[in-house]
Structures are given as C-alpha cells and as structure tokens.
Write a protein that holds these residues in place. Sequence first.
Motif, mmCIF file in Angstrom:
data_model
loop_
_atom_site.group_PDB
_atom_site.id
_atom_site.type_symbol
_atom_site.label_atom_id
_atom_site.label_comp_id
_atom_site.label_asym_id
_atom_site.label_seq_id
_atom_site.Cartn_x
_atom_site.Cartn_y
_atom_site.Cartn_z
ATOM 1 N N UNK A 1 0.433 3.499 -11.094
ATOM 2 C CA UNK A 1 1.677 4.139 -11.493
ATOM 3 C C UNK A 1 2.845 3.169 -11.356
ATOM 4 N N UNK A 2 2.869 2.416 -10.287
ATOM 5 C CA UNK A 2 3.937 1.446 -10.092
ATOM 6 C C UNK A 2 3.870 0.367 -11.174
ATOM 7 N N UNK A 3 2.680 -0.119 -11.495
ATOM 8 C CA UNK A 3 2.539 -1.148 -12.523
ATOM 9 C C UNK A 3 2.991 -0.631 -13.890
ATOM 10 N N UNK A 4 2.606 0.599 -14.224
ATOM 11 C CA UNK A 4 2.959 1.161 -15.527
ATOM 12 C C UNK A 4 4.386 1.700 -15.578
ATOM 13 N N UNK A 5 5.020 1.804 -14.423
ATOM 14 C CA UNK A 5 6.394 2.299 -14.387
ATOM 15 C C UNK A 5 6.496 3.801 -14.553
ATOM 16 N N UNK A 6 5.518 4.509 -14.014
ATOM 17 C CA UNK A 6 5.531 5.971 -14.070
ATOM 18 C C UNK A 6 5.235 6.503 -12.670
ATOM 19 N N UNK A 7 5.157 7.797 -12.545
ATOM 20 C CA UNK A 7 4.861 8.393 -11.235
ATOM 21 C C UNK A 7 3.379 8.746 -11.147
ATOM 22 N N UNK A 8 2.867 8.911 -9.923
ATOM 23 C CA UNK A 8 1.491 9.390 -9.771
ATOM 24 C C UNK A 8 1.286 10.750 -10.443
#
Length: 89
Positions: free
Chosen positions: A37-44
């Motif tokens: 999620x951090x890599x893709x720039x979204x939330x879990x």
Amino acid sequence: MMALRNMNGIENSQKDQALQDFINAPSNQNFGHEVVAMYLGCSPWTLARMRCEGSKLPYTKIGRRVAYKKCDVLEYEKSRTVTCTAQYS
C-alpha cells in the motif's frame, strides 16, 4: 470487523527503509499489504477493497495473512500506466 494495520505510526526512516527493501528485493519475494500500500500510494483498506472487488492485482492468502509478490505489484503498476486520460476507463 477486520483490523488493517498501516504505517501511520511508523517513523519516516522506517518507511523509507521498508520501501528500499521492497525496491531491492528479488522479484519473487512476498510483502505484506502495509508495504505494498505504501509503495502504490494507497491505504491497506484500498487493497482490501480491491481484493473484494476482484482487481487484477494477484495476492496470496494463507489463513489471515495476505501477501503480494513484488513482480505482481510491479506488473499491476505497469498495467495501470496511461499516456492520456482517454485511455483510463
């Protein structure tokens, strides 16, 4: 209710290290939803919703643990790359 952890309470240096670990890892290594999620720039939560809706991002689930292969994450990211807004549908 499902409890999803994110990396909000983690220091920036630890987040940076987790991203570097992801980038430097072999393509077949598994990562938890927090790092992906951090890599893709979204939330879990976004990843959880994507799993429920049947997105094209493959994952592995063993018991309650969800993992994503680095190569699948990179391929998904590549498949979402567009050159103009008309392509995005």
